[in-house]
Design an enzyme around this catalytic site. Structure first.
Site, PDB file in Angstrom:
ATOM      1  N   ALA A  84      40.478  19.179   0.755  1.00 43.25           N
ATOM      2  CA  ALA A  84      40.725  18.071  -0.165  1.00 43.25           C
ATOM      3  C   ALA A  84      39.375  17.531  -0.614  1.00 43.25           C
ATOM      4  O   ALA A  84      38.356  17.760   0.038  1.00 43.25           O
ATOM      5  CB  ALA A  84      41.513  16.984   0.561  1.00 43.25           C
ATOM      6  N   GLY A 123      42.695  21.222   3.270  1.00 44.43           N
ATOM      7  CA  GLY A 123      43.671  21.433   2.202  1.00 44.43           C
ATOM      8  C   GLY A 123      43.630  22.855   1.668  1.00 44.43           C
ATOM      9  O   GLY A 123      44.637  23.356   1.155  1.00 44.43           O
ATOM     10  N   GLU A 126      45.779  24.701   3.884  1.00 43.82           N
ATOM     11  CA  GLU A 126      47.167  24.264   3.642  1.00 43.82           C
ATOM     12  C   GLU A 126      47.733  24.923   2.392  1.00 43.82           C
ATOM     13  O   GLU A 126      48.896  25.338   2.370  1.00 43.82           O
ATOM     14  CB  GLU A 126      47.225  22.734   3.549  1.00 43.82           C
ATOM     15  CG  GLU A 126      46.926  22.079   4.903  1.00 43.82           C
ATOM     16  CD  GLU A 126      47.012  20.571   4.830  1.00 43.82           C
ATOM     17  OE1 GLU A 126      46.181  19.974   4.113  1.00 43.82           O
ATOM     18  OE2 GLU A 126      47.896  19.991   5.476  1.00 43.82           O
ATOM     19  N   GLU A 146      40.442  18.347   9.625  1.00 42.99           N
ATOM     20  CA  GLU A 146      40.782  16.959   9.280  1.00 42.99           C
ATOM     21  C   GLU A 146      40.498  15.965  10.403  1.00 42.99           C
ATOM     22  O   GLU A 146      40.067  14.843  10.150  1.00 42.99           O
ATOM     23  CB  GLU A 146      42.259  16.863   8.857  1.00 42.99           C
ATOM     24  CG  GLU A 146      42.519  17.345   7.439  1.00 42.99           C
ATOM     25  CD  GLU A 146      42.728  18.841   7.322  1.00 42.99           C
ATOM     26  OE1 GLU A 146      42.436  19.572   8.301  1.00 42.99           O
ATOM     27  OE2 GLU A 146      43.179  19.297   6.269  1.00 42.99           O
TER      28      GLU A 146
HETATM   29  N1  COA Z   1      35.106  17.223  -0.663  1.00 40.77           N
HETATM   30  C1  COA Z   1      34.110  16.788  -1.440  1.00 40.77           C
HETATM   31  N2  COA Z   1      32.857  17.288  -1.374  1.00 40.77           N
HETATM   32  C2  COA Z   1      32.632  18.280  -0.503  1.00 40.77           C
HETATM   33  C3  COA Z   1      33.631  18.791   0.342  1.00 40.77           C
HETATM   34  C4  COA Z   1      34.935  18.226   0.235  1.00 40.77           C
HETATM   35  N3  COA Z   1      35.940  18.657   0.976  1.00 40.77           N
HETATM   36  N4  COA Z   1      33.102  19.762   1.105  1.00 40.77           N
HETATM   37  C5  COA Z   1      31.815  19.868   0.751  1.00 40.77           C
HETATM   38  N5  COA Z   1      31.524  18.969  -0.217  1.00 40.77           N
HETATM   39  C6  COA Z   1      30.254  18.779  -0.899  1.00 40.77           C
HETATM   40  C7  COA Z   1      29.169  18.322   0.070  1.00 40.77           C
HETATM   41  O1  COA Z   1      29.161  16.920   0.179  1.00 40.77           O
HETATM   42  C8  COA Z   1      27.938  18.853  -0.610  1.00 40.77           C
HETATM   43  O2  COA Z   1      27.618  17.968  -1.656  1.00 40.77           O
HETATM   44  P1  COA Z   1      26.096  17.631  -1.993  1.00 40.77           P
HETATM   45  O3  COA Z   1      25.479  18.945  -2.374  1.00 40.77           O
HETATM   46  O4  COA Z   1      26.203  16.640  -3.087  1.00 40.77           O
HETATM   47  O5  COA Z   1      25.534  17.082  -0.707  1.00 40.77           O
HETATM   48  C9  COA Z   1      28.396  20.144  -1.249  1.00 40.77           C
HETATM   49  O6  COA Z   1      29.814  20.054  -1.350  1.00 40.77           O
HETATM   50  C10 COA Z   1      28.054  21.393  -0.456  1.00 40.77           C
HETATM   51  O7  COA Z   1      28.492  21.199   0.887  1.00 40.77           O
HETATM   52  P2  COA Z   1      27.595  21.625   2.129  1.00 40.77           P
HETATM   53  O8  COA Z   1      28.313  21.192   3.335  1.00 40.77           O
HETATM   54  O9  COA Z   1      26.208  21.135   1.928  1.00 40.77           O
HETATM   55  O10 COA Z   1      27.592  23.208   1.952  1.00 40.77           O
HETATM   56  P3  COA Z   1      27.668  24.336   3.064  1.00 40.77           P
HETATM   57  O11 COA Z   1      27.659  25.591   2.329  1.00 40.77           O
HETATM   58  O12 COA Z   1      26.676  24.063   4.125  1.00 40.77           O
HETATM   59  O13 COA Z   1      29.105  24.152   3.758  1.00 40.77           O
HETATM   60  C11 COA Z   1      31.481  23.882   3.854  1.00 40.77           C
HETATM   61  C12 COA Z   1      30.271  24.381   3.017  1.00 40.77           C
HETATM   62  C13 COA Z   1      32.712  24.012   2.982  1.00 40.77           C
HETATM   63  C14 COA Z   1      31.622  24.730   5.096  1.00 40.77           C
HETATM   64  C15 COA Z   1      31.255  22.415   4.261  1.00 40.77           C
HETATM   65  O14 COA Z   1      30.903  21.675   3.127  1.00 40.77           O
HETATM   66  C16 COA Z   1      32.450  21.744   4.867  1.00 40.77           C
HETATM   67  O15 COA Z   1      32.740  21.932   6.005  1.00 40.77           O
HETATM   68  N6  COA Z   1      33.125  20.888   4.064  1.00 40.77           N
HETATM   69  C17 COA Z   1      34.159  20.036   4.544  1.00 40.77           C
HETATM   70  C18 COA Z   1      35.447  20.757   4.653  1.00 40.77           C
HETATM   71  C19 COA Z   1      36.509  19.803   5.129  1.00 40.77           C
HETATM   72  O16 COA Z   1      36.322  19.005   6.000  1.00 40.77           O
HETATM   73  N7  COA Z   1      37.652  19.936   4.492  1.00 40.77           N
HETATM   74  C20 COA Z   1      38.772  19.158   4.859  1.00 40.77           C
HETATM   75  C21 COA Z   1      38.830  17.941   4.023  1.00 40.77           C
HETATM   76  S1  COA Z   1      40.209  17.005   4.516  1.00 40.77           S
END
Ligand code: COA
Length: 712
Positions: A84, A123, A126, A146
């Site tokens: 999400a 999400g 999901e 989450e």
């Molecule tokens: N929503 C909004 N922004 C998100 C996001 C999300 N779910 N997941 C990542 N981003 C943003 C980060 O804030 C970052 O933004 P920035 O460049 O402005 O700082 C950018 O996307 C890249 O993320 P980053 O974590 O730096 O990249 P990465 O390649 O190291 O890791 C992921 C990628 C997807 C593994 C990691 O971002 C992650 O774990 N995200 C969260 C996933 C999550 O918790 N999803 C469930 C949400 S309920």
């Protein structure tokens, strides 16, 4: 590369119209009777409002009547949908909800196949579970993180995962938030097929295989619980969670999956999650998520470009130097570790090998990877063996003269341009690097012990440090899988300066009536993994004793000084290593020691201190006030750029509970007027011992928050 599609191959977006200011995030292409739906929402394909609208429209449009037999869902860029859009949580739900989108895909008249690369998180998973089949690249990872954001999966993840995978896997994934790799996901039944390349082609091939089979739907009956004792599970999960509530709610939702039909379970999941988005814990965990990413972008790095690194040198083969060397090997670098003589160099090699190979049984790397890392390691007594290294880190003991000598040697061996870093944790680096040519290439890289494990690095900017040198420090930390935070120079930098402030208050509270066990228990109840006295015992009391001796001549006489820690060391109680410190240590367990109680009471009597009792809440409020006050001074002095930098240092370096978001965030949540009132009372007890931060006073007077400075 799989998942990347040229824009020209797409039909117009079915997401929000561009005229509405939304980007083209979801597109449909047709391959004969198959439709390929592509989500393209950089950087991580988060499920923003536009993506939800687009997917919902696709689910409605792609029907047998429209000539579609199956749908393949793929993502452009580096990853499948990573979750999400966390940025939208503050504003509250805006329809269509993610749950409605997943439900629409699950109810689609034609089968949907999720084609997963990168990370299908939250999400994203999901949506994939709403699809009827899942094909994954063998490098993909899937997870429901989450709970780490203070919520639970709310779009059917807790209900569909236990119907697709076994209940054990579902419990582990949902309650810990930890992702699993593609192979494990395939074994658990989450992925129907694993492929090594050409994900899109493989998913279309899979579509052709299943298109004429009866449409697969999830069993709506309750999932199989295999005799899970839900009450015991919830108790166990909550014990580990240290006050964070979301893992307990995750258990409740899984229990519903195993006791209710799917449709009712989905309603129950949504009932449980509804209040969580705006809970203080979830808001604090979101702050932690974004703060950990924002620390990598301090203003001081604006426009700076990191230098490429291939080879680093480390001087000092103790625990710290070896940990740094192991982390640098893990970053793919060549490492030359310099010791004083051949025997010590050989011993250091054994120590680094132990750290690297220790990761194999834990599954952190394979034996072949460990062997490869060690081929890039040279240990030597000859500094000139490090010639050609682009960066060197000194990690010898905390002695300015010894460090000055190491800098002389490194400067001679590596030349005028190589970056030179010190790992000092307390000394002012300008005091032992002034003689080194080209000060623009000198900085501090303060690692935390054990350096191959701990995620935090304080990157210390000296007056002359060049921006590209700082940027290289940040890039090195990132390559090591660590998080760097910029710090200016002060005694203890950000983290140890705050530790010394709350450690000082804890010492005063002992003389004033508390015992180490009470203070530590109050901290654990706040969510810390251990209290300050337990931590002192683990780290050993000797080094800080030596520091205090060093500072004795310059200490402000008006400052209240507690001798208790000195008395312990002088009585041979140096912490866990000697079996006795603030506690008595028997193996791994720590017991309160009547000798320590007597020593504390004796010292209080000698000082004529009237001992009184402290409640856990008072201890917590006082420690928070002192930490936030010191953090505010650190920000006001420009040592840290923003309050969030302080929060990240505390969370990653010292175990500050994430669900409170760090001390600055916790102070905002407690209300700055209340924090200031506590700090004022503490300062009044010991005039001359505390400085109240003007920043804290100013913000409290307008009922402000530190958080407003994070985006300033
Ligand atoms: N929503 C909004 N922004 C998100 C996001 C999300 N779910 N997941 C990542 N981003 C943003 C980060 O804030 C970052 O933004 P920035 O460049 O402005 O700082 C950018 O996307 C890249 O993320 P980053 O974590 O730096 O990249 P990465 O390649 O190291 O890791 C992921 C990628 C997807 C593994 C990691 O971002 C992650 O774990 N995200 C969260 C996933 C999550 O918790 N999803 C469930 C949400 S309920």
């Amino acid at each position: 590369m799989a998942g990347v599609f040229p824009a020209a191959a797409r039909r117009p977006s079915v997401g929000a119209e561009p005229g509405e200011g939304a980007s083209m995030t979801v597109s449909i292409a047709h391959e004969g009777s198959f439709a390929v739906v592509t989500v393209d929402n950089p950087p991580v394909n988060a499920l923003s409002h536009a993506v939800r609208v687009g997917l919902l429209a696709a689910a409605a449009a792609l029907t047998p009547e429209a000539g579609v037999r199956a749908v393949v869902l793929v993502c452009a860029g580096r990853t499948f949908i990573a979750g999400a859009d966390i940025k939208e949580f503050d504003a509250g739900p805006q329809p269509p909800s993610l749950g409605a989108v997943v439900d629409a895909i699950a109810a689609a008249p034609v089968p949907w196949i999720a084609a997963i690369h990168g990370t299908a998180f939250g999400g994203g998973l999901e949506i994939a579970l709403g699809c009827h089949y899942r094909v994954g690249l063998d490098t993909a990872r899937v997870g429901l993180p989450e709970v780490t954001l203070g919520i639970i999966p709310g779009a059917g993840g807790t209900q569909r995962l236990p119907r697709v995978a076994d209940i054990g896997t579902a419990i582990r994934m949902v309650t810990t938030g930890k992702p699993i790799g593609a192979a494990e996901a395939a074994k658990a039944g989450i992925l129907d097929r694993l492929v090594g390349a050409d994900l899109r082609g493989a998913a279309l091939g899979f579509a052709a295989e299943i298109a004429d089979a009866p449409h697969r739907r999830l069993d709506p009956a309750p999932a199989v619980a295999h005799g899970t004792d839900w009450d015991a599970l919830r108790r166990g999960v909550m014990e580990k969670a240290r006050g964070q509530e979301s893992p307990g709610f995750a258990v409740d939702a899984l229990r519903a999956a195993c006791t209710l039909p799917l449709a009712e379970g989905l309603v129950e999941e949504r009932r449980i999650i509804a209040p969580l988005f705006q809970s203080p814990q979830s808001r604090a965990l979101r702050h932690a998520f974004f703060a950990e990413r924002a620390v990598g972008r301090p203003k001081a790095l604006d426009g700076a470009v990191a230098r490429p690194l291939t080879h680093v040198a480390v001087t000092g083969g103790g625990l710290m130097g070896c940990g740094i060397a192991a982390a640098a090997l893990g970053a793919g670098l060549r490492v030359t570790l310099i010791e004083r003589d051949d025997g010590l160099a050989e011993a250091a090699r054994g120590r680094v090998a132990g750290l690297v190979e220790g990761g194999v049984p834990r599954g952190a790397l394979t034996a072949a990877e460990a062997a490869d890392r060690l081929t890039r390691l040279t240990t030597t007594a000859r500094a000139d063996a490090a010639a050609g290294a682009e960066l060197a880190i000194e990690a010898v003991f905390e002695d300015a003269a010894a460090k000055a000598a190491v800098f002389t040697t490194l400067a001679a061996a590596l030349g005028r341009e190589a970056i030179l870093a010190t790992n000092t944790s307390y000394l002012d680096p300008t005091g032992f690097t002034g003689h080194v040519e080209n000060p623009a290439r000198i900085l501090g890289l303060h690692f935390f012990s054990p350096a191959h494990v701990m995620r935090l690095v304080e990157v210390v900017r000296m007056p002359a440090t060049a921006p590209d040198v700082l940027a290289t420090g940040f890039a090195l930390a990132r390559a090591m899988g660590k998080t760097a935070v910029l710090s200016g120079i002060c005694d203890g930098f950000i983290g140890n300066r705050i530790l010394s402030a709350y450690g000082r208050l804890a010492g005063y509270m002992l003389e004033d009536g508390a015992l180490p066990g009470q203070i530590d228990a109050a901290m654990r109840a706040w969510g810390w993994p251990m209290g300050v006295f337990e931590m002192y015992d683990m780290a050993g009391l000797q080094i800080s004793y030596a520091n205090r001796r060093r500072q004795a001549g310059t200490r402000d006489p008006a400052l209240r000084y507690s001798r208790l820690a000195d008395l312990l060391v002088e009585a041979g109680r140096e912490g866990q290593r000697t079996g006795r410190g603030w506690y008595r240590h028997d193996g791994r367990s720590a017991q309160e020691d009547p000798e320590v109680t007597a020593l504390i009471e004796g010292e209080a009597a000698r000082l004529n201190r009237r001992r009184r009792s402290f409640t856990p809440e008072e201890i917590q409020a006082r420690l928070l006030a002192v930490m936030a006050n010191e953090g505010a001074q650190i920000v006001e002095e420009g040592i840290a750029e923003r309050p969030l930098d302080v929060d990240v240092v505390e969370m990653l370096g010292y175990g500050y509970p994430r669900h409170r978001g760090g001390p600055m965030r916790a102070a905002d949540d407690a209300g700055l007027p209340a924090v200031l009132a506590t700090m004022t009372a503490i300062a009044a007890e010991d005039p001359g011992s505390w400085t109240i931060s003007p920043l804290l006073s100013r913000l409290a007077s307008v009922d402000g928050r530190f958080g407003i400075l994070d985006n300033a």
